[in-house]
Design a protein around this motif. Sequence first.
Motif, PDB file in Angstrom:
ATOM      1  N   MET A 165       0.835  -1.189   0.000  1.00 57.16           N
ATOM      2  CA  MET A 165       0.000   0.000   0.000  1.00 57.16           C
ATOM      3  C   MET A 165       0.877   1.248   0.000  1.00 57.16           C
ATOM      4  SD  MET A 165      -2.948  -0.971   2.717  1.00 57.16           S
ATOM      5  CE  MET A 165      -2.043  -2.185   3.662  1.00 57.16           C
ATOM      6  N   THR A 166       0.581   2.124  -0.903  1.00 58.86           N
ATOM      7  CA  THR A 166       1.353   3.353  -1.049  1.00 58.86           C
ATOM      8  C   THR A 166       0.746   4.468  -0.208  1.00 58.86           C
ATOM      9  OG1 THR A 166       1.851   2.714  -3.318  1.00 58.86           O
ATOM     10  CG2 THR A 166       2.214   5.006  -2.737  1.00 58.86           C
ATOM     11  N   LEU A 167       1.614   5.221   0.442  1.00 59.32           N
ATOM     12  CA  LEU A 167       1.183   6.410   1.172  1.00 59.32           C
ATOM     13  C   LEU A 167       1.021   7.523   0.163  1.00 59.32           C
ATOM     14  CD1 LEU A 167       0.684   7.862   3.882  1.00 59.32           C
ATOM     15  CD2 LEU A 167       3.134   8.325   3.958  1.00 59.32           C
ATOM     16  N   ASN A 168      -0.123   8.198   0.193  1.00 57.59           N
ATOM     17  CA  ASN A 168      -0.439   9.246  -0.765  1.00 57.59           C
ATOM     18  C   ASN A 168      -0.684  10.556  -0.022  1.00 57.59           C
ATOM     19  OD1 ASN A 168      -1.270  10.351  -3.338  1.00 57.59           O
ATOM     20  ND2 ASN A 168      -3.373  10.183  -2.617  1.00 57.59           N
ATOM     21  N   PHE A 169      -0.120  11.637  -0.559  1.00 56.71           N
ATOM     22  CA  PHE A 169      -0.386  12.982  -0.059  1.00 56.71           C
ATOM     23  C   PHE A 169      -1.161  13.715  -1.130  1.00 56.71           C
ATOM     24  CE2 PHE A 169       3.271  11.641   2.334  1.00 56.71           C
ATOM     25  CZ  PHE A 169       3.018  12.129   3.604  1.00 56.71           C
ATOM     26  N   ARG A 170      -2.227  14.419  -0.718  1.00 54.39           N
ATOM     27  CA  ARG A 170      -3.038  15.161  -1.674  1.00 54.39           C
ATOM     28  C   ARG A 170      -3.713  16.332  -0.984  1.00 54.39           C
ATOM     29  NH1 ARG A 170      -8.280  14.287  -0.526  1.00 54.39           N
ATOM     30  NH2 ARG A 170      -8.863  12.329   0.464  1.00 54.39           N
ATOM     31  N   ALA A 171      -4.180  17.265  -1.807  1.00 52.69           N
ATOM     32  CA  ALA A 171      -4.939  18.399  -1.272  1.00 52.69           C
ATOM     33  C   ALA A 171      -6.252  17.892  -0.694  1.00 52.69           C
ATOM     34  CB  ALA A 171      -5.194  19.416  -2.372  1.00 52.69           C
ATOM     35  N   ALA A 172      -6.660  18.493   0.414  1.00 48.69           N
ATOM     36  CA  ALA A 172      -7.923  18.119   1.067  1.00 48.69           C
ATOM     37  C   ALA A 172      -9.100  18.623   0.253  1.00 48.69           C
ATOM     38  CB  ALA A 172      -7.977  18.704   2.470  1.00 48.69           C
ATOM     39  N   LEU A 173     -10.191  17.891   0.335  1.00 43.38           N
ATOM     40  CA  LEU A 173     -11.453  18.247  -0.305  1.00 43.38           C
ATOM     41  C   LEU A 173     -12.516  18.452   0.772  1.00 43.38           C
ATOM     42  CD1 LEU A 173     -11.414  15.416  -3.007  1.00 43.38           C
ATOM     43  CD2 LEU A 173     -10.697  17.811  -3.315  1.00 43.38           C
ATOM     44  N   GLY A 174     -13.536  19.208   0.441  1.00 42.55           N
ATOM     45  CA  GLY A 174     -14.637  19.390   1.378  1.00 42.55           C
ATOM     46  C   GLY A 174     -15.241  18.063   1.807  1.00 42.55           C
ATOM     47  N   SER A 175     -15.225  17.083   0.910  1.00 43.75           N
ATOM     48  CA  SER A 175     -15.796  15.768   1.216  1.00 43.75           C
ATOM     49  C   SER A 175     -14.951  14.962   2.213  1.00 43.75           C
ATOM     50  CB  SER A 175     -15.993  14.972  -0.079  1.00 43.75           C
ATOM     51  OG  SER A 175     -14.763  14.832  -0.767  1.00 43.75           O
ATOM     52  N   ASP A 176     -13.741  15.412   2.518  1.00 45.76           N
ATOM     53  CA  ASP A 176     -12.879  14.729   3.497  1.00 45.76           C
ATOM     54  C   ASP A 176     -13.202  15.103   4.941  1.00 45.76           C
ATOM     55  OD1 ASP A 176     -11.149  13.444   1.597  1.00 45.76           O
ATOM     56  OD2 ASP A 176     -10.086  15.360   1.325  1.00 45.76           O
ATOM     57  N   ILE A 177     -13.947  16.169   5.143  1.00 49.03           N
ATOM     58  CA  ILE A 177     -14.053  16.765   6.468  1.00 49.03           C
ATOM     59  C   ILE A 177     -14.735  15.860   7.494  1.00 49.03           C
ATOM     60  CG2 ILE A 177     -14.864  18.763   7.778  1.00 49.03           C
ATOM     61  CD1 ILE A 177     -12.391  19.131   5.803  1.00 49.03           C
ATOM     62  N   ALA A 178     -15.721  15.095   7.117  1.00 51.91           N
ATOM     63  CA  ALA A 178     -16.354  14.182   8.084  1.00 51.91           C
ATOM     64  C   ALA A 178     -15.311  13.222   8.660  1.00 51.91           C
ATOM     65  CB  ALA A 178     -17.496  13.415   7.430  1.00 51.91           C
ATOM     66  N   GLU A 179     -14.463  12.677   7.792  1.00 60.30           N
ATOM     67  CA  GLU A 179     -13.421  11.759   8.262  1.00 60.30           C
ATOM     68  C   GLU A 179     -12.361  12.506   9.073  1.00 60.30           C
ATOM     69  OE1 GLU A 179     -10.548   8.153   6.590  1.00 60.30           O
ATOM     70  OE2 GLU A 179     -11.893   9.178   5.186  1.00 60.30           O
ATOM     71  N   CYS A 180     -12.062  13.747   8.706  1.00 58.62           N
ATOM     72  CA  CYS A 180     -11.097  14.546   9.467  1.00 58.62           C
ATOM     73  C   CYS A 180     -11.606  14.802  10.887  1.00 58.62           C
ATOM     74  CB  CYS A 180     -10.823  15.879   8.757  1.00 58.62           C
ATOM     75  SG  CYS A 180      -9.855  15.739   7.245  1.00 58.62           S
ATOM     76  N   ILE A 181     -12.890  15.107  10.998  1.00 53.63           N
ATOM     77  CA  ILE A 181     -13.477  15.338  12.326  1.00 53.63           C
ATOM     78  C   ILE A 181     -13.398  14.075  13.168  1.00 53.63           C
ATOM     79  CG2 ILE A 181     -15.657  15.754  13.535  1.00 53.63           C
ATOM     80  CD1 ILE A 181     -16.250  17.899  11.373  1.00 53.63           C
ATOM     81  N   GLN A 182     -13.692  12.942  12.560  1.00 51.51           N
ATOM     82  CA  GLN A 182     -13.603  11.675  13.278  1.00 51.51           C
ATOM     83  C   GLN A 182     -12.160  11.404  13.716  1.00 51.51           C
ATOM     84  OE1 GLN A 182     -14.703   8.230  10.979  1.00 51.51           O
ATOM     85  NE2 GLN A 182     -14.671   6.887  12.756  1.00 51.51           N
ATOM     86  N   LEU A 183     -11.203  11.617  12.822  1.00 49.36           N
ATOM     87  CA  LEU A 183      -9.798  11.389  13.136  1.00 49.36           C
ATOM     88  C   LEU A 183      -9.342  12.281  14.286  1.00 49.36           C
ATOM     89  CD1 LEU A 183      -6.915  10.945  10.619  1.00 49.36           C
ATOM     90  CD2 LEU A 183      -6.657  12.477  12.553  1.00 49.36           C
ATOM     91  N   ARG A 184      -9.815  13.517  14.312  1.00 50.01           N
ATOM     92  CA  ARG A 184      -9.415  14.478  15.356  1.00 50.01           C
ATOM     93  C   ARG A 184      -9.729  13.940  16.748  1.00 50.01           C
ATOM     94  NH1 ARG A 184      -6.337  17.927  17.584  1.00 50.01           N
ATOM     95  NH2 ARG A 184      -7.025  20.045  17.816  1.00 50.01           N
ATOM     96  N   GLY A 185     -10.786  13.188  16.865  1.00 48.71           N
ATOM     97  CA  GLY A 185     -11.147  12.591  18.147  1.00 48.71           C
ATOM     98  C   GLY A 185     -10.337  11.357  18.500  1.00 48.71           C
ATOM     99  N   LEU A 186      -9.538  10.861  17.559  1.00 54.33           N
ATOM    100  CA  LEU A 186      -8.764   9.642  17.775  1.00 54.33           C
ATOM    101  C   LEU A 186      -7.272   9.896  17.990  1.00 54.33           C
ATOM    102  CD1 LEU A 186     -10.412   7.453  14.978  1.00 54.33           C
ATOM    103  CD2 LEU A 186     -10.926   7.430  17.438  1.00 54.33           C
ATOM    104  N   THR A 187      -6.868  11.160  17.941  1.00 55.12           N
ATOM    105  CA  THR A 187      -5.449  11.465  18.114  1.00 55.12           C
ATOM    106  C   THR A 187      -5.019  11.146  19.542  1.00 55.12           C
ATOM    107  OG1 THR A 187      -5.911  13.780  18.620  1.00 55.12           O
ATOM    108  CG2 THR A 187      -5.429  13.232  16.317  1.00 55.12           C
ATOM    109  N   ARG A 188      -3.743  10.902  19.721  1.00 48.97           N
ATOM    110  CA  ARG A 188      -3.255  10.417  21.010  1.00 48.97           C
ATOM    111  C   ARG A 188      -3.170  11.503  22.070  1.00 48.97           C
ATOM    112  NH1 ARG A 188       1.977   9.109  22.898  1.00 48.97           N
ATOM    113  NH2 ARG A 188       2.856   9.540  20.865  1.00 48.97           N
ATOM    114  N   GLU A 189      -2.593  12.650  21.758  1.00 49.13           N
ATOM    115  CA  GLU A 189      -2.344  13.634  22.810  1.00 49.13           C
ATOM    116  C   GLU A 189      -3.225  14.873  22.744  1.00 49.13           C
ATOM    117  OE1 GLU A 189       2.229  12.855  24.165  1.00 49.13           O
ATOM    118  OE2 GLU A 189       1.897  14.376  22.631  1.00 49.13           O
TER     119      GLU A 189
END
Length: 153
Positions: free
Chosen positions: A1-25
């Motif tokens: 599996m390749t790690l990919n970097f890309r510009a964020a899209l408005g459609s990414d924000i739901a997943e970004c909000i979820q991820l924000r609650g899963l960060t460690r510190e």
Amino acid sequence: MTLNFRAALGSDIAECIQLRGLTRENAVSAARLAELGITQASWAAQVSDGSLPGWIAEQEQILGYCFADVQSGEIVVLALLPQAEGKGIGQQLIQRAMQTLRQHGHHRLFLACSRNPVVRSYGFYRHLGWRSTGELSGQHDEILEYCYPPQAR
């Protein structure tokens, strides 16, 4: 599996909000973000209108992201899932966001960071050349700045 970097899209924000609650510190729940006025709709609108560009690191799912405010020159958020820490992903994300701000004419960038030396972000930003301004944010985080040297402008 390749790690990919890309510009964020408005459609990414739901997943970004979820991820924000899963960060460690520095986990922040969707409910707390909403209390701060940050909703999926408001965040997505800022991404879509270009005022809050971001970068996404993904490998089948979003592993991390970094967003910047083009008006102020602020790195607004850098967030990674715990399994993405220590792999250089955060550094690559922030460098992309910093370059975006530089392309918008900012020579001095800033961000708010924990002032507790035990927290990973404290050393992370300093290692990348960010320096304390001696100021605190409204949430009592330390304000750090990154200034491009005159010859790099």
